[in-house]
Design a protein around this motif. Structure first.
Motif, PDB file in Angstrom:
ATOM      1  N   PRO A   2       5.465  15.923   0.196  1.00 35.61           N
ATOM      2  CA  PRO A   2       6.359  15.443   1.265  1.00 35.61           C
ATOM      3  C   PRO A   2       5.915  14.155   1.951  1.00 35.61           C
ATOM      4  O   PRO A   2       6.674  13.558   2.704  1.00 35.61           O
ATOM      5  CB  PRO A   2       6.377  16.617   2.261  1.00 35.61           C
ATOM      6  N   GLN A   3       4.696  13.704   1.687  1.00 34.04           N
ATOM      7  CA  GLN A   3       4.286  12.400   2.226  1.00 34.04           C
ATOM      8  C   GLN A   3       5.234  11.288   1.771  1.00 34.04           C
ATOM      9  O   GLN A   3       5.384  10.276   2.452  1.00 34.04           O
ATOM     10  CB  GLN A   3       2.836  12.092   1.809  1.00 34.04           C
ATOM     11  N   GLU A  40       2.002  24.626  -6.534  1.00 32.71           N
ATOM     12  CA  GLU A  40       2.959  24.947  -5.462  1.00 32.71           C
ATOM     13  C   GLU A  40       2.538  24.266  -4.159  1.00 32.71           C
ATOM     14  O   GLU A  40       3.360  23.700  -3.432  1.00 32.71           O
ATOM     15  CB  GLU A  40       3.040  26.466  -5.217  1.00 32.71           C
ATOM     16  N   PHE A  41       1.253  24.340  -3.873  1.00 28.30           N
ATOM     17  CA  PHE A  41       0.752  23.722  -2.648  1.00 28.30           C
ATOM     18  C   PHE A  41       0.967  22.209  -2.679  1.00 28.30           C
ATOM     19  O   PHE A  41       1.418  21.616  -1.695  1.00 28.30           O
ATOM     20  CB  PHE A  41      -0.731  24.046  -2.448  1.00 28.30           C
ATOM     21  N   SER A  90      11.912   0.140   5.918  1.00 23.65           N
ATOM     22  CA  SER A  90      11.931  -0.504   7.242  1.00 23.65           C
ATOM     23  C   SER A  90      11.649  -1.991   7.154  1.00 23.65           C
ATOM     24  O   SER A  90      11.877  -2.728   8.109  1.00 23.65           O
ATOM     25  CB  SER A  90      10.935   0.173   8.184  1.00 23.65           C
ATOM     26  N   ALA A 134       4.650  21.585  -2.099  1.00 25.79           N
ATOM     27  CA  ALA A 134       5.175  21.997  -0.788  1.00 25.79           C
ATOM     28  C   ALA A 134       4.539  21.215   0.347  1.00 25.79           C
ATOM     29  O   ALA A 134       5.190  20.900   1.343  1.00 25.79           O
ATOM     30  CB  ALA A 134       4.934  23.494  -0.566  1.00 25.79           C
ATOM     31  N   TYR A 135       3.266  20.892   0.198  1.00 24.12           N
ATOM     32  CA  TYR A 135       2.526  20.395   1.362  1.00 24.12           C
ATOM     33  C   TYR A 135       2.141  18.922   1.260  1.00 24.12           C
ATOM     34  O   TYR A 135       2.128  18.217   2.256  1.00 24.12           O
ATOM     35  CB  TYR A 135       1.278  21.265   1.570  1.00 24.12           C
ATOM     36  N   LEU A 136       1.803  18.449   0.061  1.00 21.04           N
ATOM     37  CA  LEU A 136       1.323  17.063  -0.043  1.00 21.04           C
ATOM     38  C   LEU A 136       2.402  16.079  -0.487  1.00 21.04           C
ATOM     39  O   LEU A 136       2.508  14.979   0.058  1.00 21.04           O
ATOM     40  CB  LEU A 136       0.110  17.001  -0.978  1.00 21.04           C
ATOM     41  N   GLN A 175      10.596   5.788   4.068  1.00 29.63           N
ATOM     42  CA  GLN A 175      11.092   5.188   5.315  1.00 29.63           C
ATOM     43  C   GLN A 175      10.362   3.888   5.634  1.00 29.63           C
ATOM     44  O   GLN A 175      10.956   2.927   6.111  1.00 29.63           O
ATOM     45  CB  GLN A 175      10.936   6.168   6.477  1.00 29.63           C
ATOM     46  N   ARG A 176       9.069   3.873   5.400  1.00 35.08           N
ATOM     47  CA  ARG A 176       8.308   2.647   5.674  1.00 35.08           C
ATOM     48  C   ARG A 176       8.769   1.501   4.782  1.00 35.08           C
ATOM     49  O   ARG A 176       8.924   0.368   5.231  1.00 35.08           O
ATOM     50  CB  ARG A 176       6.824   2.889   5.419  1.00 35.08           C
ATOM     51  N   CYS A 222       0.832  -1.219   0.000  1.00 33.37           N
ATOM     52  CA  CYS A 222       0.000   0.000   0.000  1.00 33.37           C
ATOM     53  C   CYS A 222       0.856   1.254   0.000  1.00 33.37           C
ATOM     54  O   CYS A 222       0.508   2.252  -0.634  1.00 33.37           O
ATOM     55  CB  CYS A 222      -0.946   0.003   1.202  1.00 33.37           C
ATOM     56  N   ASP A 223       1.966   1.200   0.724  1.00 32.61           N
ATOM     57  CA  ASP A 223       2.850   2.368   0.754  1.00 32.61           C
ATOM     58  C   ASP A 223       3.483   2.604  -0.612  1.00 32.61           C
ATOM     59  O   ASP A 223       3.629   3.744  -1.059  1.00 32.61           O
ATOM     60  CB  ASP A 223       3.926   2.176   1.821  1.00 32.61           C
ATOM     61  N   ALA A 283       8.324  11.180   1.880  1.00 28.90           N
ATOM     62  CA  ALA A 283       9.425  10.972   2.830  1.00 28.90           C
ATOM     63  C   ALA A 283       9.065   9.857   3.814  1.00 28.90           C
ATOM     64  O   ALA A 283       9.893   8.997   4.134  1.00 28.90           O
ATOM     65  CB  ALA A 283       9.725  12.273   3.584  1.00 28.90           C
ATOM     66  N   THR A 284       7.813   9.884   4.268  1.00 23.25           N
ATOM     67  CA  THR A 284       7.354   8.835   5.178  1.00 23.25           C
ATOM     68  C   THR A 284       7.259   7.489   4.465  1.00 23.25           C
ATOM     69  O   THR A 284       7.692   6.455   4.992  1.00 23.25           O
ATOM     70  CB  THR A 284       5.967   9.210   5.742  1.00 23.25           C
TER      71      THR A 284
END
Lengths: 589, 589
Positions: B565-566, B557-558, B576, B561-563, B572-573, B519-520, B568-569
């Motif tokens: 960046p998900q 831009e939004f 892991s 800048a804001y969405l 990492q998942r 899912c990730d 990055a998580t």
């Protein structure tokens, strides 16, 4: 649908092994005789009534809903009897002031009982919860006369309570309310106005309903500094506590809602109703706020409660439903397929639910411990420190707990596949019910504004520093067993502190900045707080041989490996500033 | 509740300026006479019927629901007439095969019409959507005789279609189905078994309902290789298309659901019903899959549709509702308070909705373009490339679009505060309705398994490489206007490629790994794909002076800048690994 089982084992693990509550209670002023055996007996009795009396009502009550007819509200079948049983057990007064027949139990215990109550049937649970909240405000602010007349009846549950704040045009912004309070010759007030969204504002379960109503005195200052709090009973009691005349309070209608359908959400009309001032004139909002820390924590607990019920169903279903084979080869070769539980994606959802739910359980007991310390702490220094911790943690408890609990319940529905969408299985009801916890008692956005405004900017980040100091001290003494988790927690904490510094400076340049990243900041604090809980639980696990305790280290690993990485995104959002959030002009919407 | 307005302006912007569809259509085999003016006229007519006929039914139909009585299903008030109007407009056959009276429009256009249909009333929209799906499968796999008899009636809507796959014990794992098909002397089959979750399996809107049923022939191989597809009409047609005898197909009951209540979700009983084989024996699942790419994209479109309706309401409410002051000081000094729209946290939610919804709109048209290319592409090489792109993008379109659209609708409810929880305002219905899109037509977890298994591991990451190549080529030619966005996109793409490599190697060591992070990974591809859409929209904005186009650069831009960046998580998942996901033994749940 699995039967609801009160999570007694986990509650005990947290109370006893994570927070060592017996020692904690015995250090509190006036709680010296509280011991873990008494607590255990109370928890077991509560579990019994929740599992046996309340939980069986939950599904059908949602279908029936509360019914309104000519001002009267009929609660769903079984609620009236259940309320009677609940009151006979003395549960309404569990945390109440012993001077007025309350049981005076610490919040650390009351909150755990509350979890079971809300988890078995949240729509029912709202009635005692609101009664406890109203009693709390009366105890804190009303005259001795009002306290003596009302509190014993409310603790016994004979009279229920309701909180009447919202008006059609004024929800978050209570400064806008229009309900009027006219002083009368006898010292009472005539209250006139309309309130909406009043949970259990009217019902058939109790003989009387005690409304706490926000209203404005004549010539009150404009805005939130001109609001007073009044006690307005549905039936006016005589001095001896017997019931007198019906007051000018009536229920105009009830709402059709997404969930918590069994509870009545009332439009309440006050038509010159007789009321009595609670606390100082024009200080009504302040009086409400003393109660709000408790209520907001309880809404967070509601989130955990419902998410726990959802998890229990999902785990049961995942064990029973067979579908496809494990990627490692057949695990149940004698069956047509393996259970859902073998599938890593299903496991991911169940692990996420566990990590959020059990992290939340530890967290609410942690916050309750600070509430107890604020009230019963041995020294003023300690009480003041606790007050600060409560101030910092309350918005996080309300909003973060319910946000992740909602995600948890959505996953619990997803595990069921198509059956999760069908009402009889109960999982979709949990999603509908839990959704309200993100909305009422101050939306989660409002909680985030509280955290970033009053609790962060106004104190220059000082409250977070208290939590950070505590976490650092814990990590330093935590030993080597879980040192990689402690390191990861400290790393997240450093990121949070860096983000906090960024916020303190960026907010000076742009008034829109704090609001734009408030929710992300609240989540950041929430993840760090849950990480702190998981580290403590992992460390405490070896003290118990219970299955629940044995699972803690693996769940902690999962939280740190899989859920905590959300902070990487939150940090980037916080750094990205408000310009993109506010990038469109008003007329582009 | 705002009136639903078909998002024509944005659809036009995407079709015309982002994807230059006229040139695209004219390069397709047999589509050479398709032009943008024809498309425009079709879109406008569709908008009219959606806004004026369907949308007004949506709220009340949810309250009424479909009703079952003695095998018959009565659709909510107004549905029958609306269906008549819809059919008279020829909308059922919009994408149908012209040889059988379909209109043969490209998917790039049909999908846009579908968005408006589903956005105005998803419960109604399911009927034409299922009919189109069944027609598609019949057109692709049935004999000429069946096609000639059934398709014209289905394109006209006189007869509706339904897909009958799921059985009580077999949802995802269709290999477990038990419905039997017994060959008859006349070449037809007697079908016996029970199907559940059959959307609009029975209703009163059309004269006949054509069921496509998965069943097993005698001596069929076990599992999914032993499944055949049958056409089973509710009423058996005579050779001239007139209606003959009633078939042994009956609706045993309908489900009580969380949402899409106006649609009937049927238990269908087949009791020796006469059916005809569609396609090859034992190749039923393959026949279904040719249709699934279209259906799954349409479910993604449903997500966008409902989220768009939710946005329209939320934006309207945020403009009208006044509550508290802007952090920059009063913006509406003549009023008691400012509108919700001034508050950065509300703006954040509305921006998120816009970025997800409009990103999704561009994405579904992008995927539809590949579907059109796969079908009508000028060269075999092009068609093969398009097939690969469709294979890669379909699970992302179904699952990512609906996951973020669900978040979007939850935000649209949150903007309303307490009113969002009340049924009359319509926002909670959108949340209940949209939730099904994450579940049906293969749960989103199943989509993720498809992406990571067949579309990634099985081809050594080769399909993603095609998308990556396209994105790199676009970024290289995008010019300087939005080069920082192009850089951010390339950076996310590199992260995705690194994660893909990691997955390819880690999956060899641990069979549980792909499922644990599926899912990730799907979300990672989704964010990169939406980023690609937003870059293209930002670049195309200067070609149009519409308000919608002008907003694109700020929304892009939004998004970045804001969405974005998900990721990055997600990264990492993915790194892991599966060990923490599978960290608890089975009996710990």
């Amino acid at each position: 649908m699995a039967d609801y089982r009160a999570p007694l084992e986990d509650i005990r693990f947290v109370l006893k092994h994570v927070f060592n509550v017996e020692e904690f209670w015995q250090g509190l002023e006036g709680m010296g005789d509280m011991d873990i055996d008494t607590a255990d007996a109370i928890l077991e009795e509560a579990a019994k009534i929740c599992e046996e009396v309340l939980a069986p009502l939950n599904r059908e009550a949602d279908e029936q809903g509360s019914q309104w007819s000519e001002g009267n509200v009929t609660s769903p079948e079984g609620f009236k009897d259940a309320y009677q049983t609940f009151c006979e057990g003395g549960w309404n007064g569990l945390g109440g002031n012993p001077e007025y027949d309350g049981m005076g139990m610490p919040k650390t215990l009351v909150a755990a009982v509350e979890e079971m109550l809300q988890g078995s049937c949240i729509a029912f649970g709202l009635a005692p919860m609101l009664t406890a909240g109203a009693s709390f405000a009366i105890n804190a602010h009303a005259s001795d006369e009002l306290k003596a007349l009302y509190l014993p009846k409310m603790y016994s549950g004979e009279w229920a309570g309701a909180m009447d704040l919202t008006e059609p045009h004024a929800g978050t912004d209570l400064g806008l309310i229009r309900t009027k309070a006219q002083p009368q010759a006898d010292g009472s007030y005539a209250i006139t106005g309309t309130k909406i969204f009043i949970t259990w504002g009217e019902h058939d379960m109790a003989d009387n309903i005690v409304h706490l109503v926000l209203a404005k005195l004549p010539d009150a200052p404009a805005g939130s500094r001109g609001i007073s709090l009044f006690l307005v009973p549905k039936v006016i009691p005589n001095a001896d506590g017997s019931l007198g005349a019906r007051n000018g309070v009536s229920c105009g209608s009830i709402e059709k809602k997404m969930g918590i359908k069994a509870s009545a959400t009332c439009v309440m009309n006050f038509d010159g109703a007789q009321g009595w001032l609670v606390g100082e004139p024009n200080k009504g909002l302040m009086a409400m706020f003393t109660m709000m820390n408790y209520e907001r924590l309880m809404v967070g607990v509601q989130g955990i409660s419902v998410a726990e019920a959802s998890y229990q169903n999902a785990a049961e279903y995942a064990k029973e439903r067979i579908q496809s084979r494990s990627p490692s080869g057949p695990q149940m070769p004698d069956k047509e397929a393996d259970s859902l539980l073998v599938h890593p994606d299903v496991r991911r959802m169940l692990m996420t639910m566990r990590a959020y739910n059990e992290g939340g359980r530890a967290f609410y007991i942690y916050v309750a411990r600070w509430l107890d310390t604020a009230k019963y702490g041995a020294t003023e220094e300690l009480r003041k420190h606790a007050d600060n911790m409560v101030a910092l943690l309350t918005p996080v408890a309300k909003a973060f707990m319910t946000d992740v609990a909602f995600d948890s319940a959505v996953m619990g529905q997803q595990v069921y596949g198509g059956h999760g969408y069908i009402r009889e299985w109960g999982q979709e009801q949990h999603v509908r019910d839990i959704r309200i916890t993100q909305i009422y008692e101050g939306t989660n956005g409002i909680q985030a504004m509280d955290l970033i405004g009053r609790k962060t900017l106004a104190v220059d980040g000082g409250l977070l520093a208290l939590l950070a100091e505590e976490i650092r001290a814990y990590c330093a003494s935590a030993g080597d067993d879980h040192s990689h988790l402690a390191e990861a927690l400290l790393c997240a904490l450093e990121g949070l502190e860096a983000s906090t510094q960024h916020i303190l400076s960026a907010s000076k340049q742009d008034p829109n900045y704090p609001g734009a990243i408030a929710c992300d900041y609240l989540h950041y604090v929430g993840y760090v707080a849950y990480g702190y809980m998981w580290l403590q639980m992992a460390c405490a696990a070896k003290q118990s041989s219970s299955a629940q305790a044995q699972a803690k280290p693996a769940l902690a690993e999962f939280f740190f490996a899989y859920l905590l990485p959300q902070v990487a995104t939150l940090q980037q959002r916080i750094e990205s500033g408000a310009s993109s959030v506010m990038g469109l002009p008003m007329d582009a919407f």
